[in-house]
Design a protein around this motif. Structure first.
Motif, PDB file in Angstrom:
ATOM      1  N   GLN A 148      49.872  39.230  42.981  1.00  0.00           N
ATOM      2  CA  GLN A 148      49.592  39.636  44.360  1.00  0.00           C
ATOM      3  C   GLN A 148      50.879  39.897  45.140  1.00  0.00           C
ATOM      4  O   GLN A 148      50.951  40.796  45.969  1.00  0.00           O
ATOM      5  CB  GLN A 148      48.793  38.529  45.067  1.00  0.00           C
ATOM      6  CG  GLN A 148      47.474  38.232  44.384  1.00  0.00           C
ATOM      7  CD  GLN A 148      46.278  38.573  45.257  1.00  0.00           C
ATOM      8  OE1 GLN A 148      46.357  38.613  46.469  1.00  0.00           O
ATOM      9  NE2 GLN A 148      45.157  38.846  44.626  1.00  0.00           N
ATOM     10  N   ALA A 190      52.303  43.201  44.427  1.00  0.00           N
ATOM     11  CA  ALA A 190      51.544  44.282  45.060  1.00  0.00           C
ATOM     12  C   ALA A 190      51.706  44.287  46.579  1.00  0.00           C
ATOM     13  O   ALA A 190      51.268  45.212  47.247  1.00  0.00           O
ATOM     14  CB  ALA A 190      50.068  44.172  44.695  1.00  0.00           C
ATOM     15  N   ALA A 233      52.127  51.051  46.703  1.00  0.00           N
ATOM     16  CA  ALA A 233      51.148  51.848  45.965  1.00  0.00           C
ATOM     17  C   ALA A 233      51.640  53.286  45.843  1.00  0.00           C
ATOM     18  O   ALA A 233      51.552  53.904  44.781  1.00  0.00           O
ATOM     19  CB  ALA A 233      49.793  51.816  46.674  1.00  0.00           C
ATOM     20  N   ILE A 279      53.075  51.439  42.212  1.00  0.00           N
ATOM     21  CA  ILE A 279      52.674  50.101  41.756  1.00  0.00           C
ATOM     22  C   ILE A 279      51.162  49.954  41.938  1.00  0.00           C
ATOM     23  O   ILE A 279      50.622  50.253  43.004  1.00  0.00           O
ATOM     24  CB  ILE A 279      53.410  48.999  42.551  1.00  0.00           C
ATOM     25  CG1 ILE A 279      54.921  49.119  42.299  1.00  0.00           C
ATOM     26  CG2 ILE A 279      52.892  47.624  42.173  1.00  0.00           C
ATOM     27  CD1 ILE A 279      55.752  48.118  43.073  1.00  0.00           C
ATOM     28  N   PHE A 280      50.510  49.503  40.909  1.00  0.00           N
ATOM     29  CA  PHE A 280      49.049  49.353  40.958  1.00  0.00           C
ATOM     30  C   PHE A 280      48.671  47.943  40.530  1.00  0.00           C
ATOM     31  O   PHE A 280      49.177  47.423  39.551  1.00  0.00           O
ATOM     32  CB  PHE A 280      48.398  50.365  40.008  1.00  0.00           C
ATOM     33  CG  PHE A 280      46.902  50.248  39.945  1.00  0.00           C
ATOM     34  CD1 PHE A 280      46.097  50.957  40.824  1.00  0.00           C
ATOM     35  CD2 PHE A 280      46.289  49.424  39.006  1.00  0.00           C
ATOM     36  CE1 PHE A 280      44.709  50.848  40.766  1.00  0.00           C
ATOM     37  CE2 PHE A 280      44.909  49.309  38.945  1.00  0.00           C
ATOM     38  CZ  PHE A 280      44.117  50.025  39.830  1.00  0.00           C
ATOM     39  N   LEU A 281      47.768  47.338  41.276  1.00  0.00           N
ATOM     40  CA  LEU A 281      47.238  46.029  40.897  1.00  0.00           C
ATOM     41  C   LEU A 281      45.746  46.157  40.601  1.00  0.00           C
ATOM     42  O   LEU A 281      44.978  46.592  41.462  1.00  0.00           O
ATOM     43  CB  LEU A 281      47.455  45.018  42.036  1.00  0.00           C
ATOM     44  CG  LEU A 281      46.777  43.651  41.878  1.00  0.00           C
ATOM     45  CD1 LEU A 281      47.359  42.867  40.700  1.00  0.00           C
ATOM     46  CD2 LEU A 281      46.904  42.815  43.155  1.00  0.00           C
ATOM     47  N   ALA A 282      45.351  45.786  39.385  1.00  0.00           N
ATOM     48  CA  ALA A 282      43.923  45.665  39.083  1.00  0.00           C
ATOM     49  C   ALA A 282      43.535  44.251  39.481  1.00  0.00           C
ATOM     50  O   ALA A 282      44.052  43.274  38.937  1.00  0.00           O
ATOM     51  CB  ALA A 282      43.668  45.906  37.602  1.00  0.00           C
ATOM     52  N   PHE A 283      42.637  44.147  40.457  1.00  0.00           N
ATOM     53  CA  PHE A 283      42.336  42.851  41.070  1.00  0.00           C
ATOM     54  C   PHE A 283      41.520  41.947  40.141  1.00  0.00           C
ATOM     55  O   PHE A 283      40.649  42.414  39.416  1.00  0.00           O
ATOM     56  CB  PHE A 283      41.557  43.046  42.373  1.00  0.00           C
ATOM     57  CG  PHE A 283      42.405  43.465  43.541  1.00  0.00           C
ATOM     58  CD1 PHE A 283      43.164  44.628  43.493  1.00  0.00           C
ATOM     59  CD2 PHE A 283      42.456  42.694  44.702  1.00  0.00           C
ATOM     60  CE1 PHE A 283      43.960  45.022  44.558  1.00  0.00           C
ATOM     61  CE2 PHE A 283      43.235  43.080  45.783  1.00  0.00           C
ATOM     62  CZ  PHE A 283      43.992  44.242  45.713  1.00  0.00           C
ATOM     63  N   PRO A 291      37.697  42.135  42.360  1.00  0.00           N
ATOM     64  CA  PRO A 291      37.669  43.395  43.127  1.00  0.00           C
ATOM     65  C   PRO A 291      36.820  43.253  44.394  1.00  0.00           C
ATOM     66  O   PRO A 291      35.790  42.588  44.384  1.00  0.00           O
ATOM     67  CB  PRO A 291      37.056  44.395  42.147  1.00  0.00           C
ATOM     68  CG  PRO A 291      37.382  43.841  40.797  1.00  0.00           C
ATOM     69  CD  PRO A 291      37.269  42.349  40.962  1.00  0.00           C
ATOM     70  N   ILE A 292      37.302  43.873  45.452  1.00  0.00           N
ATOM     71  CA  ILE A 292      36.717  43.678  46.781  1.00  0.00           C
ATOM     72  C   ILE A 292      35.626  44.717  47.035  1.00  0.00           C
ATOM     73  O   ILE A 292      35.764  45.879  46.684  1.00  0.00           O
ATOM     74  CB  ILE A 292      37.810  43.842  47.867  1.00  0.00           C
ATOM     75  CG1 ILE A 292      39.041  42.973  47.535  1.00  0.00           C
ATOM     76  CG2 ILE A 292      37.271  43.551  49.248  1.00  0.00           C
ATOM     77  CD1 ILE A 292      38.850  41.503  47.683  1.00  0.00           C
ATOM     78  N   ASN A 351      32.390  48.781  44.638  1.00  0.00           N
ATOM     79  CA  ASN A 351      32.174  47.448  44.072  1.00  0.00           C
ATOM     80  C   ASN A 351      30.914  46.717  44.542  1.00  0.00           C
ATOM     81  O   ASN A 351      30.617  45.617  44.087  1.00  0.00           O
ATOM     82  CB  ASN A 351      33.376  46.529  44.315  1.00  0.00           C
ATOM     83  CG  ASN A 351      34.595  46.981  43.522  1.00  0.00           C
ATOM     84  OD1 ASN A 351      34.454  47.433  42.385  1.00  0.00           O
ATOM     85  ND2 ASN A 351      35.772  46.887  44.109  1.00  0.00           N
ATOM     86  N   GLU A 359      38.103  49.046  38.220  1.00  0.00           N
ATOM     87  CA  GLU A 359      39.540  48.855  38.474  1.00  0.00           C
ATOM     88  C   GLU A 359      40.367  49.736  37.546  1.00  0.00           C
ATOM     89  O   GLU A 359      41.335  50.364  37.964  1.00  0.00           O
ATOM     90  CB  GLU A 359      39.937  47.380  38.276  1.00  0.00           C
ATOM     91  CG  GLU A 359      39.373  46.428  39.318  1.00  0.00           C
ATOM     92  CD  GLU A 359      39.914  46.670  40.708  1.00  0.00           C
ATOM     93  OE1 GLU A 359      39.133  47.160  41.539  1.00  0.00           O
ATOM     94  OE2 GLU A 359      41.103  46.405  40.969  1.00  0.00           O
ATOM     95  N   GLN A 379      40.253  53.300  38.550  1.00  0.00           N
ATOM     96  CA  GLN A 379      41.183  53.571  39.657  1.00  0.00           C
ATOM     97  C   GLN A 379      42.605  53.727  39.137  1.00  0.00           C
ATOM     98  O   GLN A 379      43.356  54.605  39.569  1.00  0.00           O
ATOM     99  CB  GLN A 379      41.118  52.446  40.690  1.00  0.00           C
ATOM    100  CG  GLN A 379      39.744  52.350  41.335  1.00  0.00           C
ATOM    101  CD  GLN A 379      39.691  51.333  42.460  1.00  0.00           C
ATOM    102  OE1 GLN A 379      40.704  51.023  43.060  1.00  0.00           O
ATOM    103  NE2 GLN A 379      38.520  50.821  42.736  1.00  0.00           N
ATOM    104  N   LEU A 413      44.900  56.995  39.654  1.00  0.00           N
ATOM    105  CA  LEU A 413      46.125  56.902  40.461  1.00  0.00           C
ATOM    106  C   LEU A 413      47.396  57.021  39.614  1.00  0.00           C
ATOM    107  O   LEU A 413      48.483  57.231  40.144  1.00  0.00           O
ATOM    108  CB  LEU A 413      46.144  55.595  41.271  1.00  0.00           C
ATOM    109  CG  LEU A 413      44.974  55.432  42.264  1.00  0.00           C
ATOM    110  CD1 LEU A 413      45.075  54.100  43.005  1.00  0.00           C
ATOM    111  CD2 LEU A 413      44.931  56.567  43.289  1.00  0.00           C
TER     112      LEU A 413
END
Lengths: 477, 254
Positions: B45, B48, B76, B80-84, B87-88, B143, B155, B158, B162
């Motif tokens: 986290q 990100a 981003a 830089i990409f974060l796969a949560f 996910p929200i 989601n 995720e 995405q 991206l």
């Protein structure tokens, strides 16, 4: 990350004052004032009589205290009840309208001249107490549609006004509606004859300019048998640090197979971030589905006003008639809103839908108050209600007061409610995908309000989405 | 690509990371493993740009530039990409609108023209095949109402759209059954290339059977206590984290 405090001071875009000579009458309220207003408008005797009856009745009434809003007592004797631009508005053409006025509306994005030429929207414009321009009148006339200021209607179409004025909201209805009945200045009137579908959106743009002036307009819309109309209402006011009262009455009537769709984007000045100034928006809006298979639909986006207090309602008299209420109400800073609807089912097989989306930010206080009443003869009637609240930050609040009365056994009422909080995590998720904070909030809030926006006419929906973004900028910290 | 030097960080006054040093080159896949509470998700986290975490000491450099002052959206946009891990949900916002807006913001920041609706639709359809997602997800709200596996696939979708330079997968395997795990890992493998770095954060070795890392790091108490090749993950699977804990406590050099 930007915080509330950094972003919250987004200026109210429409807060300017127009320098125009205005004619006002003395402050205060008494029978003489009512008579002056009536004579300023060259009204017939019957209209004055109606006003006076309302005024006398108002004297016997007390200001309601049940709404969940707080404000300092209004001194009704310290308000101007009438204000009009001194240049006599010429209702036949725009050429003779005061150029300052035209500039004002252009600043507001309502270019009357352009509107007239390019768009398919007919506009009636109310500046303080009088209607200054109605566009597209002739074209509508050809179809037998009457769209004019209320004052004109009183003069030119007295039979229609006498028949329908007060038929949905009687002058005895409530404190603010009764006050309006006594002192209303102008407003819009619209009549669609049998079988006619109004080919364009009709629109009224309300603007309060003068200080310490109340605005009391009245709108009356009638869809005769098989007639259809979509009506838009927009409103703004200058930034002033005193509160101003806006107490309007809107009456809608749909006869057999008639349909009225009424959409509002209310963006009155909301007061500053400390809660100083702003409009008190105490409005009575009600529709009567008088005939079989008639339909009345209210869509409102409420972003402005210091206090909003209104319940656009539908009385479902006709068999198979349909009532709808779609609402997004946003409160930020110190705004308060107590809003909702009443669906009164009287006829058989009547249907109503209520979708309410409340968004609270800052110190805002947002209340949904709704009544669904299904009478004993309204067999096989249905209501679906959905109330969702969204909270931003820890200092705001949301309340829901649903009242449900069902007096027969064949009807069906459903109620759903939810409360959610827009969180840092949602915003972080959007940011991680490349959106900045403002766009993230705008996207989340618009998603929340989507079911309501999709009921707005296209142009209005775009405006409403932008407005929502602006109203809430920086409200998550 | 990414250099982390002696990173110390906290959340609401509680110290979580105690001096992490890590170097990730382009094209490398690093797995970060560790017991619960070791600081894995914090690291993900933090990289990100989550605003709740505070850097106390040390630095993070991404493509040679200091990352610590950069807002999450700027990171981003920088790739830089974060796969949560969780996910929200964003009710009322369709997957395609959400992702198109994000992609176009990223493109804008790079001086590229935004994709229009048709170009985007073509792109998302193509990428959905990577993770075997049904096209109905294009218009479903982000989601909301998805199963755990669908969220994780979303995720990776995405990520595919991206096209980040550095992807961080935070416990992408948690909550997945074996079939879903294979699909998700297959999607990630198809996105591996010589320019893209991937950090896989996981508790279990299982995922690493499918996404085979170049390096494995063991995180404990906010510190990398052991690093090695992919065989280190197998060792962990066999002996558990306790063995390493004992080694660390006894001061065995790792």
């Amino acid at each position: 990350m930007q915080t509330i405090e950094q972003l919250v001071n987004k200026e109210y875009e429409y807060g300017f004052v127009t320098n125009i000579e205005e004619e006002t009458i003395p402050r205060g309220l008494n029978e003489d004032i009512v008579k002056i207003i009536s004579s300023k408008k060259n009204e017939p005797e019957w209209m004055l009589e109606w006003r006076l009856k309302a005024y006398r009745y108002w004297l016997t009434m007390e200001e309601p205290t049940w709404p969940n809003v707080k404000y300092q007592k209004i001194d009704y004797n310290n308000i101007f009840y009438y204000s009009a631009p001194k240049t006599k508005p010429n209702l036949e053409g725009l050429d003779q309208v005061d150029p300052e006025l035209l500039k004002t509306y252009e600043k507001l994005g309502i270019s009357l001249t352009e509107q007239k030429r390019l768009t398919g929207v007919a506009v009636d414009v109310i500046f303080d107490s009088v209607s200054v321009a109605t566009t597209y009148k002739e074209k509508l006339n050809e179809l037998g549609i009457i769209f004019c200021s209320f004052s004109e209607a009183v003069k030119d179409h007295p039979d229609l006004v006498k028949k329908y004025m007060g038929s949905v909201v009687p002058y005895t209805d409530n404190y603010f509606a009764t006050l309006n009945s006594a002192v209303f200045s102008d407003g819009s009137f619209c009549y669609i004859p049998p079988g006619v579908k109004c080919p364009m959106e009709l629109s009224t743009y309300f603007r309060i300019n003068a200080a310490e002036t109340g605005q009391f307009e009245r709108t009356l819309i009638i869809a005769d048998k098989g007639a259809k109309v979509s009506y838009l209402e927009g409103c703004t006011a200058p930034i002033r640090d005193t509160n101003q009262l806006h107490a309007a009455v809107v009456e809608l009537i749909a006869l057999e197979d008639g349909e009225v769709k009424y959409s509002t984007v209310q963006n009155w000045y909301a007061g500053d971030k400390d809660g100083k100034g702003g409009i008190y928006n105490f409005v009575t809006k009600r529709g009567n589905c008088a005939g079989k298979n008639s339909k009345i639909s209210w869509t409102q986006v409420e972003t402005g006003s210091a206090i909003t207090w209104k319940y656009p309602s539908v009385i479902l008299n006709g068999e198979n008639s349909i009532g709808e209420f779609y609402s997004v109400a946003v409160v930020n800073n110190h705004q308060q809103a107590d809003t909702g609807t009443k669906m009164i089912h009287i006829g058989k097989n009547t249907k109503s839908t209520i979708i309410s989306k409340g968004i609270s930010a800052g110190y805002g206080d947002n209340t949904y108050r709704g009544l669904v009443r299904i009478g004993k003869n309204a067999s096989n009637s249905r209501n679906y209600t959905q109330c969702d609240s969204m909270l931003m930050g820890n200092k705001c609040s949301a309340n829901t007061f649903p009242y449900i009365e069902v007096k027969n056994t064949t009807s069906n009422v459903e109620h759903e409610a939810s409360t959610s909080k827009i969180g840092e995590d949602q915003i972080f998720y959007c940011k991680q995908r490349g959106l900045n904070t403002e766009n993230a909030i705008s996207m989340i809030v618009n998603g929340f309000a989507k079911e309501v926006f999709k009921n707005l006419p296209m142009e209005f929906a775009v405006e409403a989405q932008k407005l929502l973004g602006i109203s809430l900028e920086g409200s998550v910290g | 690509m990414l250099q982390i030097n002696n990173l110390h960080a906290s959340i609401s006054g509680k110290k979580i990371l105690n001096g992490i040093t890590l170097n990730v080159n382009p094209g490398e896949v690093h797995a970060i493993m560790g017991p619960n509470g070791s600081g894995k998700s914090t690291l993900a986290q933090l990289l990100a740009g989550h605003p709740a975490y505070q850097i106390l000491e040390g630095e993070i450099k991404y493509e040679g530039n200091d990352l610590s002052e950069l807002e999450a959206e700027k990171r981003a946009q920088a790739g830089i990409f974060l796969a949560f891990q969780y996910p929200i949900e964003i009710p009322g916002v369709s997957n395609s609108y959400f992702l198109k807006t994000g992609l176009n913001e990223i493109r804008k920041s790079r001086g590229q023209e935004p994709l229009d609706a048709f170009e985007f639709l073509k792109l998302i359809r193509e990428k959905m095949k990577l993770v075997e997602m049904d096209e109905s997800f294009i218009n479903r709200p982000v989601n909301q109402g998805y199963s755990g596996g669908e969220k994780k696939r979303n995720e990776i979708l995405q990520m595919a759209v991206l096209e980040p330079k550095l992807a961080i997968l935070d416990e992408t395997d948690s909550g997945l059954d074996i079939d879903a795990l294979k699909i998700v890992a297959g999607g990630v493998n198809k996105l591996r290339n010589s320019n893209r770095s991937i950090i896989v954060v996981t508790h279990y070795q299982r995922l690493l059977n499918y996404i085979v890392p170049d390096f494995v790091h063991v995180l404990m108490n906010g510190k990398i206590v052991k690093s090695g090749g992919k065989e280190l993950a197998l060792e962990l699977e066999e002996f558990g984290y306790d063995k390493i804990k004992v080694e660390v406590e006894n001061g065995v050099s790792v």
